[in-house]
Design a protein around this motif. Structure first.
Motif, PDB file in Angstrom:
ATOM      1  N   GLU A 173     138.520-105.653  -6.766  1.00 59.06           N
ATOM      2  CA  GLU A 173     137.971-104.636  -7.672  1.00 59.06           C
ATOM      3  C   GLU A 173     138.876-103.413  -7.729  1.00 59.06           C
ATOM      4  O   GLU A 173     139.086-102.834  -8.785  1.00 59.06           O
ATOM      5  CB  GLU A 173     136.566-104.236  -7.201  1.00 59.06           C
ATOM      6  CG  GLU A 173     135.563-105.341  -7.467  1.00 59.06           C
ATOM      7  CD  GLU A 173     134.156-104.975  -7.071  1.00 59.06           C
ATOM      8  OE1 GLU A 173     133.978-103.945  -6.386  1.00 59.06           O
ATOM      9  OE2 GLU A 173     133.240-105.725  -7.430  1.00 59.06           O
ATOM     10  N   SER A 174     139.397-103.049  -6.565  1.00 56.44           N
ATOM     11  CA  SER A 174     140.240-101.860  -6.501  1.00 56.44           C
ATOM     12  C   SER A 174     141.557-102.048  -7.251  1.00 56.44           C
ATOM     13  O   SER A 174     142.050-101.138  -7.895  1.00 56.44           O
ATOM     14  CB  SER A 174     140.482-101.507  -5.032  1.00 56.44           C
ATOM     15  OG  SER A 174     141.802-101.149  -4.788  1.00 56.44           O
ATOM     16  N   ALA A 175     142.125-103.256  -7.179  1.00 55.93           N
ATOM     17  CA  ALA A 175     143.428-103.467  -7.810  1.00 55.93           C
ATOM     18  C   ALA A 175     143.305-103.888  -9.272  1.00 55.93           C
ATOM     19  O   ALA A 175     144.199-103.633 -10.068  1.00 55.93           O
ATOM     20  CB  ALA A 175     144.215-104.516  -7.030  1.00 55.93           C
ATOM     21  N   ALA A 176     142.190-104.555  -9.613  1.00 57.88           N
ATOM     22  CA  ALA A 176     142.064-105.073 -10.979  1.00 57.88           C
ATOM     23  C   ALA A 176     141.301-104.116 -11.879  1.00 57.88           C
ATOM     24  O   ALA A 176     141.362-104.224 -13.100  1.00 57.88           O
ATOM     25  CB  ALA A 176     141.374-106.434 -10.954  1.00 57.88           C
ATOM     26  N   GLY A 177     140.541-103.177 -11.274  1.00 58.57           N
ATOM     27  CA  GLY A 177     139.771-102.253 -12.096  1.00 58.57           C
ATOM     28  C   GLY A 177     138.640-102.946 -12.828  1.00 58.57           C
ATOM     29  O   GLY A 177     138.264-102.552 -13.923  1.00 58.57           O
ATOM     30  N   LEU A 227     147.814-111.003  -6.259  1.00 54.34           N
ATOM     31  CA  LEU A 227     147.324-110.243  -5.101  1.00 54.34           C
ATOM     32  C   LEU A 227     147.478-111.014  -3.795  1.00 54.34           C
ATOM     33  O   LEU A 227     146.970-110.579  -2.767  1.00 54.34           O
ATOM     34  CB  LEU A 227     145.852-109.887  -5.285  1.00 54.34           C
ATOM     35  CG  LEU A 227     145.510-108.940  -6.431  1.00 54.34           C
ATOM     36  CD1 LEU A 227     144.027-108.661  -6.431  1.00 54.34           C
ATOM     37  CD2 LEU A 227     146.283-107.642  -6.298  1.00 54.34           C
ATOM     38  N   GLN A 269     135.992-107.549   2.138  1.00 50.16           N
ATOM     39  CA  GLN A 269     137.208-106.768   1.933  1.00 50.16           C
ATOM     40  C   GLN A 269     138.053-107.346   0.799  1.00 50.16           C
ATOM     41  O   GLN A 269     138.645-106.601   0.019  1.00 50.16           O
ATOM     42  CB  GLN A 269     138.034-106.737   3.220  1.00 50.16           C
ATOM     43  CG  GLN A 269     137.399-105.874   4.295  1.00 50.16           C
ATOM     44  CD  GLN A 269     138.178-105.898   5.600  1.00 50.16           C
ATOM     45  OE1 GLN A 269     139.215-106.537   5.699  1.00 50.16           O
ATOM     46  NE2 GLN A 269     137.670-105.213   6.608  1.00 50.16           N
ATOM     47  N   PRO A 283     130.977-106.046  -3.769  1.00 46.94           N
ATOM     48  CA  PRO A 283     129.854-105.228  -3.330  1.00 46.94           C
ATOM     49  C   PRO A 283     129.476-104.156  -4.355  1.00 46.94           C
ATOM     50  O   PRO A 283     128.362-103.643  -4.318  1.00 46.94           O
ATOM     51  CB  PRO A 283     130.358-104.600  -2.034  1.00 46.94           C
ATOM     52  CG  PRO A 283     131.822-104.700  -2.083  1.00 46.94           C
ATOM     53  CD  PRO A 283     132.164-105.836  -2.946  1.00 46.94           C
ATOM     54  N   LEU A 284     130.370-103.829  -5.273  1.00 49.70           N
ATOM     55  CA  LEU A 284     130.020-102.811  -6.262  1.00 49.70           C
ATOM     56  C   LEU A 284     129.029-103.359  -7.272  1.00 49.70           C
ATOM     57  O   LEU A 284     128.300-102.629  -7.906  1.00 49.70           O
ATOM     58  CB  LEU A 284     131.274-102.326  -6.983  1.00 49.70           C
ATOM     59  CG  LEU A 284     132.247-101.527  -6.128  1.00 49.70           C
ATOM     60  CD1 LEU A 284     133.418-101.057  -6.958  1.00 49.70           C
ATOM     61  CD2 LEU A 284     131.557-100.334  -5.486  1.00 49.70           C
ATOM     62  N   HIS A 315     134.820-105.462 -12.099  1.00 47.55           N
ATOM     63  CA  HIS A 315     133.897-105.973 -11.100  1.00 47.55           C
ATOM     64  C   HIS A 315     134.094-107.464 -10.891  1.00 47.55           C
ATOM     65  O   HIS A 315     134.406-108.192 -11.816  1.00 47.55           O
ATOM     66  CB  HIS A 315     132.459-105.718 -11.539  1.00 47.55           C
ATOM     67  CG  HIS A 315     132.142-104.270 -11.625  1.00 47.55           C
ATOM     68  ND1 HIS A 315     132.361-103.408 -10.584  1.00 47.55           N
ATOM     69  CD2 HIS A 315     131.658-103.536 -12.642  1.00 47.55           C
ATOM     70  CE1 HIS A 315     132.005-102.192 -10.950  1.00 47.55           C
ATOM     71  NE2 HIS A 315     131.583-102.229 -12.200  1.00 47.55           N
ATOM     72  N   VAL A 349     136.412-106.250  -2.481  1.00 48.61           N
ATOM     73  CA  VAL A 349     136.689-104.831  -2.761  1.00 48.61           C
ATOM     74  C   VAL A 349     138.141-104.663  -3.199  1.00 48.61           C
ATOM     75  O   VAL A 349     138.442-103.913  -4.134  1.00 48.61           O
ATOM     76  CB  VAL A 349     136.406-103.964  -1.513  1.00 48.61           C
ATOM     77  CG1 VAL A 349     136.763-102.516  -1.787  1.00 48.61           C
ATOM     78  CG2 VAL A 349     134.957-104.070  -1.102  1.00 48.61           C
ATOM     79  N   LEU A 350     139.021-105.387  -2.529  1.00 47.24           N
ATOM     80  CA  LEU A 350     140.440-105.292  -2.874  1.00 47.24           C
ATOM     81  C   LEU A 350     140.672-105.702  -4.327  1.00 47.24           C
ATOM     82  O   LEU A 350     141.386-105.028  -5.073  1.00 47.24           O
ATOM     83  CB  LEU A 350     141.241-106.199  -1.943  1.00 47.24           C
ATOM     84  CG  LEU A 350     142.759-106.150  -2.046  1.00 47.24           C
ATOM     85  CD1 LEU A 350     143.346-106.412  -0.680  1.00 47.24           C
ATOM     86  CD2 LEU A 350     143.322-107.124  -3.029  1.00 47.24           C
ATOM     87  N   ARG A 410     141.352-110.478 -14.080  1.00 45.85           N
ATOM     88  CA  ARG A 410     142.782-110.190 -13.974  1.00 45.85           C
ATOM     89  C   ARG A 410     143.399-110.818 -12.731  1.00 45.85           C
ATOM     90  O   ARG A 410     144.567-111.163 -12.730  1.00 45.85           O
ATOM     91  CB  ARG A 410     143.009-108.677 -13.951  1.00 45.85           C
ATOM     92  CG  ARG A 410     142.699-108.021 -15.276  1.00 45.85           C
ATOM     93  CD  ARG A 410     143.216-106.600 -15.338  1.00 45.85           C
ATOM     94  NE  ARG A 410     142.733-105.983 -16.557  1.00 45.85           N
ATOM     95  CZ  ARG A 410     141.635-105.215 -16.616  1.00 45.85           C
ATOM     96  NH1 ARG A 410     140.963-104.950 -15.520  1.00 45.85           N
ATOM     97  NH2 ARG A 410     141.245-104.715 -17.767  1.00 45.85           N
ATOM     98  N   ALA A 411     142.598-110.924 -11.664  1.00 45.36           N
ATOM     99  CA  ALA A 411     143.144-111.499 -10.440  1.00 45.36           C
ATOM    100  C   ALA A 411     143.268-113.014 -10.556  1.00 45.36           C
ATOM    101  O   ALA A 411     143.923-113.644  -9.737  1.00 45.36           O
ATOM    102  CB  ALA A 411     142.276-111.134  -9.242  1.00 45.36           C
ATOM    103  N   GLN A 445     148.353-109.225  -0.354  1.00 45.82           N
ATOM    104  CA  GLN A 445     147.315-108.379   0.251  1.00 45.82           C
ATOM    105  C   GLN A 445     146.158-109.204   0.789  1.00 45.82           C
ATOM    106  O   GLN A 445     145.618-108.923   1.849  1.00 45.82           O
ATOM    107  CB  GLN A 445     146.768-107.388  -0.768  1.00 45.82           C
ATOM    108  CG  GLN A 445     147.729-106.287  -1.115  1.00 45.82           C
ATOM    109  CD  GLN A 445     147.838-106.139  -2.602  1.00 45.82           C
ATOM    110  OE1 GLN A 445     148.330-107.022  -3.295  1.00 45.82           O
ATOM    111  NE2 GLN A 445     147.376-105.032  -3.125  1.00 45.82           N
TER     112      GLN A 445
END
Lengths: 468, 291
Positions: free
Chosen positions: A432-436, A394, A426, A443-444, A438, A429-430, A226-227, A397
């Motif tokens: 993953e956090s915004a796109a939902g 993104l 970072q 790191p997840l 992996h 992670v950003l 998505r990003a 950010q």
């Protein structure tokens, strides 16, 4: 009596008939006239622009309105600061009710605004090859996801300013730049060697984008998800870029205060004759020449330099017009875009304001060539492929993250590898956090992606070929 | 009817209202903080395995803003309590024009923060504001009150103290009036000095009011938004950005509502933790009137 009576009689019978006819006509014509009025009245296209553009285009807009009584342009004055301008626009857009038809947008907003569904695609209104007659570099950053969202008004890129009184020719790469700067400092001819933008704001991201490419790395690897890709800030090139900048500060080629420099602070220091080199945008040329300081007539401008064996362009920093979804008259608004970004308007802006144009024809214009010596360099910068900031919603950010890490590196005693490694983690992670979802380097979902750094060079080459 | 049932029934409307305007948004935000909801997902929520919270832990901007917000809240609330107490003691004294004085003292609190912040912005203006006009009258160069991080922070605190000290004073004044005058009179008869009276009688009896003021002010100061947004927009270079402002930017500038909710919940947890500490600290000892 009889005659008059005869005369009156038909008169009496005809008068109501006449009255009915007139009344009927009135009844038909009046609404028609009322209905016709809005059609005859002018369409007003409202444009929101940052304050400096309002001043720059004021007389052009007045002329346009005088010549086009049916199509009026109304300009709203936005704030000076890029981010404040974006906040103002988004505030209205989020509420789903913006009073504007057109928005003047920075090149780094395109992806976010398009992904949010706030813009109308322009290819249907302006044609599939609306950008074709522009200089190659100026065409970039206007399309996203297969649509054209924006028409650029100016073709700014990052440039390198040098002192013609202190050296015979500008440096060809960063090694030469550093050596010349050091020697001039040692000879006491300048206090500082090289000044640039190190404050944690958008300007530092532009400097970093140029430097990462100057060392053969890349910030953004376009891809799936998505990003629309992922960052490569822990690659060798990116680390070397941060390392060189911090090396400049720690060895005194650049002042420590560069960590708090935006464009104007760096410009002031250079214009006062205290530095040998300056990284800035095309506007700096006019500021220096107008300022009447000690370096007037002693300033040369060239494209940004890279590490030996690599090539980097200046960061693309254009402004352009976009059509907001929900505009009640997109056709008229597109007409205004065509005029406001068109060659005639841009020519006037080059002459009045010193903007860099986007149309290839203007770079051949004899009058402009004569009056605006920067054009040759600017054309070269645009043609050799300027660096486009990560084309992802993104970007704001990701840019914020990188600025903080690099500025922290400049003001503390960390290592470039550490700071860029953090920026990379970072960023992952950003995303993953915004796109939902992996990411490969997130790191997840820990995965080694060493092969991607090889692929990056190839992709970069392909991208450049695509540009040229 | 069972008296406790009556109590519950009487409280029910208030509880329902609280649940709607307070508990529900909070629970909703807590849930959203476990989801990706951004421009990339079309603002639709998608579970992201706690990536928001992992991002928070590594987010330098969050930690910087948390430190800045805590420093702001600590210093401004501390100053407000001290000044508010002094103001309350003055306003408590009987004397001519006390009613007018009380009304006047409350004026800053009655002003909307945005209006007041615009006012301060003008007062601090460099070089045309009133403060710089005073400096100029004394032959000094104009000063950029809102240009460096430390001075911007200091002058934001001053603006906040100016506005909210009257609120603290009002609460403490109510407390002072609940202290029976006979207690003070008897201490005076026994030869206690004003300092002793303040320390041994007034302050201990005011403690519940002080903790109430502390609770209210801490909650407000930790969530500070409007003052900072209007006065400095969190600048220069983000140095005075508060947590609430950062959460706002994530939603409005970055269109990242999942992470914005994470920041809101983190701020809320911080607030609960701090106010609980403050409350316990002030409630711990039983009230004692020393002899």
């Amino acid at each position: 009596m009889a005659r008059t009576g005869e005369r009156r009689r038909p008169g009496r019978s005809q008068r109501p008939a006449w009255a009915a006819l007139v009344l009927g006509l009135l009844l038909i014509l009046l609404p028609a006239a009322l209905l016709a009025r809005p059609v005859a009245a002018a369409t007003t296209v409202r444009v929101l622009m940052p304050s400096p553009f309002v001043d720059a285009t004021a007389s052009l807009v007045a002329d346009f309105n005088r010549d086009h009584p049916q199509l009026q342009v109304e300009v709203a004055r936005g704030p000076l600061d890029t981010e404040a301008m974006s906040d103002l626009a988004i505030g209205g857009l989020l509420l789903g009710d913006t009073p504007y038809d057109l928005l003047m947008m920075d090149v780094s907003w395109t992806a976010k605004y398009a992904a949010a569904g706030w813009l109308m695609p322009l290819e249907g209104l302006l044609g599939d090859n609306a950008l074709e007659a522009m200089v190659p570099g100026a065409r970039e950053g206007n399309a996203f996801g297969g649509h054209l969202w924006r028409m650029p008004l100016n073709g700014d890129t990052g440039l390198l300013y040098w002192r013609t009184d202190l050296m015979a020719a500008p440096p060809g790469n960063i090694v030469e730049l550093e050596a010349v700067a050091r020697q001039l400092q040692a000879e006491g001819k300048v206090r500082w060697g090289y000044v640039w933008q190190g404050r944690p704001y958008v300007g530092l991201s532009c400097v970093m984008l140029e430097m990462i490419h100057a060392f053969g790395g890349q910030w953004w690897q376009p891809g799936s998800g998505r990003a629309g890709g992922q960052t490569q800030l822990d690659s060798a090139g990116a680390i070397a870029a941060a390392d060189w900048l911090v090396h400049l500060v720690r060895t005194g080629v650049s002042p420590e205060a560069v960590a708090d420099f935006a464009e104007n602070e760096a410009l002031q220091l250079f214009a006062a004759g205290d530095a040998a080199f300056l990284r800035n945008w095309p506007y700096a040329w006019r500021e220096i020449e107008r300022g009447g300081g000690p370096v007037v007539g002693k300033v040369g401008v060239t494209t940004v330099v890279s590490a030996p064996g690599h090539s980097s362009g200046g960061t693309l920093g254009t402004w352009g017009l976009s059509l907001l979804a929900g505009s009640p008259h997109p056709r008229e608004a597109a007409e205004v875009i065509r005029w406001l970004t068109g060659p005639e308007t841009q020519k006037a802006l080059v002459l009045d304001q010193g903007y860099a144009p986007t149309w290839a024809s203007l770079y051949e214009d004899p009058e402009l060539k004569l009056k605006h010596p920067l054009l040759a360099v600017q054309r070269q910068a645009l043609e050799q492929g300027p660096e486009v900031r990560p084309l992802t919603p993104l970007y704001a950010q990701l840019s914020d993250l990188l600025q903080r890490q690099v500025n922290g590196l400049l003001t503390t005693d960390g290592t470039a590898a550490g700071a860029m490694g953090k920026a990379q983690t970072q960023s992952a992670v950003l995303i993953e956090s915004a796109a939902g979802e992996h990411t490969a380097s997130g790191p997840l979902l820990k995965q080694a992606v060493s092969k991607s750094s090889h692929a990056s060079g190839r992709l970069q080459a392909q991208r450049r070929q695509g540009v040229a | 009817m069972n008296p406790s049932l009556v109590n519950v029934l009487l409280m029910a409307p208030a509880l329902v209202l609280l649940a709607i305007v307070f508990a529900w948004p909070l629970l909703d935000s807590a849930w959203l903080s476990t989801q990706a909801s951004s421009v990339l997902t079309g603002l639709a929520p998608l579970a992201n395995d706690g990536a928001n919270w992992q991002r928070l832990l590594g987010d330098a901007r969050f930690w910087q803003d948390a430190a800045s917000t805590l420093r702001f809240a600590g210093v401004s609330v501390g100053l407000e309590l001290g000044l508010g107490l002094a103001m309350a003691l003055v306003l408590h004294r009987p004397g001519r024009g006390r009613g007018w004085l009380r009304a006047l003292a409350l004026l800053p609190w009655a002003l909307p923060t945005t209006v007041l912040a615009l006012g301060w912005r003008w007062i601090y203006n460099d070089p045309y504001g009133p403060l710089n006009a005073i400096l100029k009258a004394f032959g000094m160069a104009p000063y950029g009150f809102l240009t460096t991080p430390s001075s911007t922070w200091l002058f934001t605190v001053i603006a906040d103290v100016w506005k909210t000290t009257p609120f603290v004073a009002l609460l403490l004044l109510a407390g002072l009036q609940s202290i029976p005058a006979e207690l003070e009179e008897s201490l005076v008869l026994e030869g206690a000095s004003p300092g002793q009276i303040l320390r041994r009688l007034t302050l201990p009896l005011l403690r519940p009011w002080i903790s109430l003021a502390l609770l209210f002010r801490l909650a407000q100061a930790l969530g500070v938004f409007d003052l900072v947004q209007v006065l400095s927009r969190g600048g220069p270079a983000g140095s005075t950005e508060s947590l609430a402002l950062y959460a706002y930017h994530n939603a409005m500038r970055f269109l990242d509502f999942g992470y914005s909710a994470t920041l809101v919940i983190a701020t809320f947890l911080l607030l609960v933790l701090l106010t609980a500490c403050g409350w316990l600290l002030l409630r711990r000892r039983p009230l004692e009137i020393s002899r």
